[in-house]
Design a protein around this motif. Structure first.
Motif, short mmCIF file in Angstrom:
data_model
loop_
_atom_site.label_atom_id
_atom_site.label_comp_id
_atom_site.label_asym_id
_atom_site.label_seq_id
_atom_site.Cartn_x
_atom_site.Cartn_y
_atom_site.Cartn_z
N GLY A 475 0.79 -1.22 0.00
CA GLY A 475 0.00 0.00 0.00
C GLY A 475 0.82 1.27 0.00
O GLY A 475 0.26 2.37 -0.13
N ARG A 476 2.13 1.18 0.16
CA ARG A 476 2.96 2.38 0.12
C ARG A 476 3.08 2.87 -1.32
O ARG A 476 2.92 2.13 -2.27
N ASP A 477 3.41 4.13 -1.46
CA ASP A 477 3.52 4.72 -2.78
C ASP A 477 4.90 4.39 -3.34
O ASP A 477 5.93 4.79 -2.79
N GLY A 478 4.95 3.64 -4.41
CA GLY A 478 6.24 3.28 -4.99
C GLY A 478 6.05 2.40 -6.20
O GLY A 478 5.00 1.80 -6.43
N GLY A 479 7.08 2.33 -7.03
CA GLY A 479 7.01 1.51 -8.24
C GLY A 479 8.38 1.40 -8.87
O GLY A 479 9.40 1.84 -8.33
N CYS A 480 8.45 0.82 -10.05
CA CYS A 480 9.73 0.62 -10.72
C CYS A 480 9.50 0.34 -12.21
O CYS A 480 8.38 0.07 -12.64
N THR A 481 10.58 0.41 -12.96
CA THR A 481 10.58 -0.02 -14.35
C THR A 481 11.34 -1.34 -14.44
O THR A 481 12.04 -1.73 -13.51
N ILE A 482 11.21 -2.01 -15.60
CA ILE A 482 11.92 -3.28 -15.75
C ILE A 482 12.17 -3.56 -17.23
O ILE A 482 11.33 -3.26 -18.09
N SER A 483 13.34 -4.09 -17.51
CA SER A 483 13.67 -4.67 -18.82
C SER A 483 14.20 -6.07 -18.55
O SER A 483 15.26 -6.21 -17.91
N GLY A 484 13.45 -7.07 -18.99
CA GLY A 484 13.84 -8.45 -18.72
C GLY A 484 13.93 -9.26 -20.01
O GLY A 484 13.19 -9.01 -20.97
N VAL A 485 14.85 -10.21 -20.01
CA VAL A 485 15.00 -11.09 -21.18
C VAL A 485 15.06 -12.54 -20.68
O VAL A 485 15.41 -12.80 -19.53
N GLU A 486 14.71 -13.43 -21.58
CA GLU A 486 14.89 -14.87 -21.32
C GLU A 486 15.46 -15.50 -22.58
O GLU A 486 14.93 -15.31 -23.68
N LEU A 487 16.52 -16.26 -22.41
CA LEU A 487 17.13 -17.02 -23.49
C LEU A 487 16.80 -18.48 -23.30
O LEU A 487 17.17 -19.08 -22.28
N ARG A 488 16.08 -19.05 -24.24
CA ARG A 488 15.76 -20.48 -24.24
C ARG A 488 16.61 -21.12 -25.33
O ARG A 488 16.27 -21.08 -26.50
N GLY A 489 17.71 -21.66 -24.91
CA GLY A 489 18.69 -22.11 -25.89
C GLY A 489 19.30 -20.91 -26.55
O GLY A 489 20.01 -20.12 -25.92
N ALA A 490 19.01 -20.70 -27.83
CA ALA A 490 19.53 -19.54 -28.56
C ALA A 490 18.45 -18.52 -28.85
O ALA A 490 18.73 -17.49 -29.47
N ALA A 491 17.21 -18.75 -28.40
CA ALA A 491 16.08 -17.86 -28.71
C ALA A 491 15.94 -16.80 -27.63
O ALA A 491 15.83 -17.11 -26.43
N LEU A 492 15.92 -15.53 -28.05
CA LEU A 492 15.85 -14.40 -27.14
C LEU A 492 14.42 -13.87 -27.09
O LEU A 492 13.81 -13.58 -28.13
N HIS A 493 13.87 -13.71 -25.85
CA HIS A 493 12.54 -13.15 -25.62
C HIS A 493 12.71 -11.91 -24.74
O HIS A 493 13.60 -11.86 -23.89
N LEU A 494 11.81 -10.94 -24.93
CA LEU A 494 11.91 -9.67 -24.20
C LEU A 494 10.59 -9.32 -23.55
O LEU A 494 9.52 -9.53 -24.13
N GLY A 495 10.66 -8.76 -22.31
CA GLY A 495 9.51 -8.17 -21.64
C GLY A 495 9.95 -6.84 -21.04
O GLY A 495 10.93 -6.79 -20.28
N HIS A 496 9.21 -5.74 -21.35
CA HIS A 496 9.72 -4.42 -20.97
C HIS A 496 8.57 -3.49 -20.58
O HIS A 496 7.53 -3.45 -21.24
N VAL A 497 8.81 -2.72 -19.49
CA VAL A 497 7.90 -1.66 -19.04
C VAL A 497 8.76 -0.52 -18.49
O VAL A 497 9.62 -0.76 -17.62
N GLY A 498 8.54 0.73 -18.96
CA GLY A 498 9.25 1.88 -18.40
C GLY A 498 10.37 2.36 -19.28
O GLY A 498 10.34 2.23 -20.52
#
Length: 627
Positions: A475-498
């Motif tokens: 309930g406190r006021d706060g937040g963050c941004t994120i840039s995340g990746v996942e490599l499954r073998g050689a395949a790159l996936h991205l998830g991003h906010v901010g």
């Protein structure tokens, strides 16, 4: 019969008279049998020799054809004509009485046959002496049996059927026979030579089209193949090349099996390497599942159960391809006894001996087409890639920011299992939002939520991070941004906010994968601000999307890639907070990303941010594929 004269030669008249004597014997049941005529000669002081009467008849010049003519007065025993009596000679009517306990045998009179003496130039005794033991050293052959060994070659009685070279059939001139119904032919008018099939409707013509099968058209009774092109598969092949070709032909087996068809024969020279993959110059010979195929035997190719006349099974086609793979890898024809352990053990690529054993084993133990494809998937799977990961973070130089609100993390899970090797590398950088209470708590919760998510998509992982932030903030006021990746073998996936960023260095070029969800980025996108103005704008830290600000997930809130990207050796992924990219311009950052080793790179980026005054926390994480 008289004894031999002084010269050791019997009197000719006596010899002839002896041939005319007939003897008859009565068996124990009282039946009468005519005795075989015998010619006896005596040598002084020597044993008695028995001579075949037919030999004497031939020696005295009697025409062989006359022996087959019926006698004018056939011999009869007790009034019944005796078969073969025309070969018997008599000098005069004879009646011979046996001993009292055997009864009497009566022989009907027969007209004597006239035997001309041999020409004076031919010694009459030579044929007789040629068969005596003293002359030959071997016992005489029984009467009516020849010891001559002669071989007679019979001409084929079945006439040649079907078209032959030189025929003109349905508009094509047959130029060369290839066997098994195939010819090289040319159009009667003009045109290039093609392969044609000149037998009745083949089963392969009923199969569904497949990229490995040749295409054909019908011209009357002929099936005319379209030229395939490409080069023949020349053995021996490298293992990867052989397995790649085997995969394409096994896919053909699998497609035919779904149609109830089985490959029972394949010309080893039919596969061609083309830009479209492996294609067959000639289609394989097919049979229906459960039928007993009638095929011409092809050495080193025909499955043993087909040779034994057993019903066809999809595994029969596997044996055909197994024999072909053996030839590709060894350069030799598969021997009748199969592949020996010595030959299989000499192969240097793991899994290949086991594959050949599974394809060439007994039918009940042999792999199915689906089993071969599964094995090939394991054998041809690329080795797991190898990565180097480096990261660094710094609180910066702003006296008003005593706490580093940036967080980063990565997890690496790697499994080495037969047929199920797996590598998953997940990493992220999160920036606690400045000016809000407990920004470091929000970023740390986001990193843990993202790395610990058990979801399968990057969007779901980011929403798990958002849920973790809400829970942590309580309930406190706060937040963050994120840039995340996942490599499954050689395949790159991205998830991003901010406004944290993700860069990719690939093929000598660097590009930004993420889009900034910030006020200045929206202004630049709308044309109200230039990129240079955005770089120095006091509004550049204002973000439009963040974790912890929404309790219900929204569609398209999380940025992802349209398709995963494949990393190759040398490619790099860089994740940074705005404390780095805001202080290190792209013109300076990109060359560093392309040249420095990974740990030196992140240390250099932090140092440059500090050298620029580091008004914000600075974090960098880099992943490089090294194999």
């Amino acid at each position: 019969m008289t004894t031999p004269d002084d010269a050791g030669t019997p009197d000719w008249n006596d010899t002839t008279a002896t041939l005319r004597d007939l003897f008859a014997k009565k068996d124990a049941a009282g039946d009468v049998q005519a005795a075989e005529p015998e010619l006896t000669t005596f040598e002084p002081g020597g044993p008695v020799a028995v001579v075949d009467a037919d030999a004497v008849l031939e020696a005295d010049g009697r025409d062989a054809a006359a022996q087959d003519e019926p006698a004018e007065s056939p011999i009869s025993v007790n009034g019944t004509p005796e078969p073969g009596a025309d070969d018997l000679l008599t000098a005069s009517p004879v009646t011979e009485t046996s001993s009292p306990d055997e009864g009497a045998v009566s022989v009907a009179p027969v007209e004597p046959a006239v035997v001309e003496p041999p020409p004076p130039s031919t010694p009459p005794a030579a044929p007789v002496a040629a068969v005596t033991p003293e002359t030959t050293g071997t016992p005489p052959a029984p009467a009516g049996v020849s010891d001559d060994l002669e071989e007679e070659v019979y001409a084929l009685s079945a006439p040649v059927s079907g078209p032959v070279v030189g025929d003109v059939l349905d508009g094509y001139h047959l130029n060369e026979e290839l066997g098994r119904g195939w010819f090289i032919a040319s159009p009667v008018g003009s045109g290039p030579s093609v392969d044609v099939y000149a037998r009745p409707e083949p089963l392969w013509a009923t199969a569904q089209a497949h990229r490995a099968l040749p295409r054909f058209t019908r011209s009357g009774a002929l099936h005319v193949l379209e030229p395939v092109g490409g080069e023949p598969v020349a053995a021996p092949l490298a293992v990867p090349t052989a397995l790649a070709s085997l995969r394409e032909l096994t896919q053909l087996l699998f497609a035919l099996e779904r149609q109830g068809l089985v490959v029972v024969d394949l010309d080893p020279d039919a596969p061609r390497v083309t830009p479209q993959g492996v294609r067959l110059r000639f289609p394989p010979r097919l049979a229906r599942v459960g039928d007993v195929p009638q095929v011409a035997v092809r050495e080193g190719i025909t499955p043993p159960e087909v040779l034994a006349g057993q019903p066809a099974d999809p595994r029969s086609g596997v044996a055909v391809l197994g024999a072909l793979l053996y030839r590709w890898l060894t350069g030799r024809i598969l021997p009748p006894e199969g592949a020996s352990d010595a030959v299989l053990g000499a192969m240097t690529v793991g899994g290949v001996p086991q594959l050949l054993r599974g394809m060439l084993g007994p039918p009940e133990e042999r792999l199915t087409p689906a089993g071969v494809l599964a094995t090939l998937k394991t054998l041809t799977a690329p080795p797991l890639p190898a990565y180097h990961v480096a990261a660094a973070t710094d609180v910066g130089l702003n006296p008003e920011r005593p706490t580093n609100e940036d967080s980063y993390g990565f997890t690496w899970r790697q499994l080495g299992l037969h047929g199920a090797a797996e590598l998953v590398l997940r990493a992220c950088v999160s920036d606690g939002m400045g000016g809000m209470a407990a920004g470091e708590v929000a970023s740390a919760a986001a990193v843990r939520g993202f790395l610990g998510s058990e979801r399968s998509t990057l969007t779901e992982m980011v929403w798990d991070a958002n849920a973790a932030v809400l829970t942590a903030m309580a309930g406190r006021d706060g937040g963050c941004t994120i840039s995340g990746v996942e490599l499954r073998g050689a395949a790159l996936h991205l998830g991003h906010v901010g406004d944290t960023r993700a860069y990719l260095r690939q093929g000598g070029a660097v590009r930004q994968l993420s889009r900034d969800h910030s006020y200045v980025a929206a202004m630049v996108a709308s044309g109200q601000m230039t990129p240079e103005e955005a770089q120095v704008s006091p509004e550049r830290n204002k973000v439009l999307r963040s974790l912890g600000s929404l309790r219900v997930p929204q569609e398209n809130y999380v940025q992802t890639l349209d398709e995963p990207l494949t990393l190759v050796s040398g490619d790099r992924v860089l994740l940074v907070s705005d404390g780095v990219w805001g202080e290190v311009p792209d013109a300076e950052l990109f060359p560093l990303l392309d040249t420095l080793p990974v740990q030196e790179l992140v240390d250099r980026l932090i140092a440059l941010a500090l050298a620029s005054g580091a008004p914000d926390n600075a974090t960098a994480l880099v992943i490089e594929r090294v194999r």
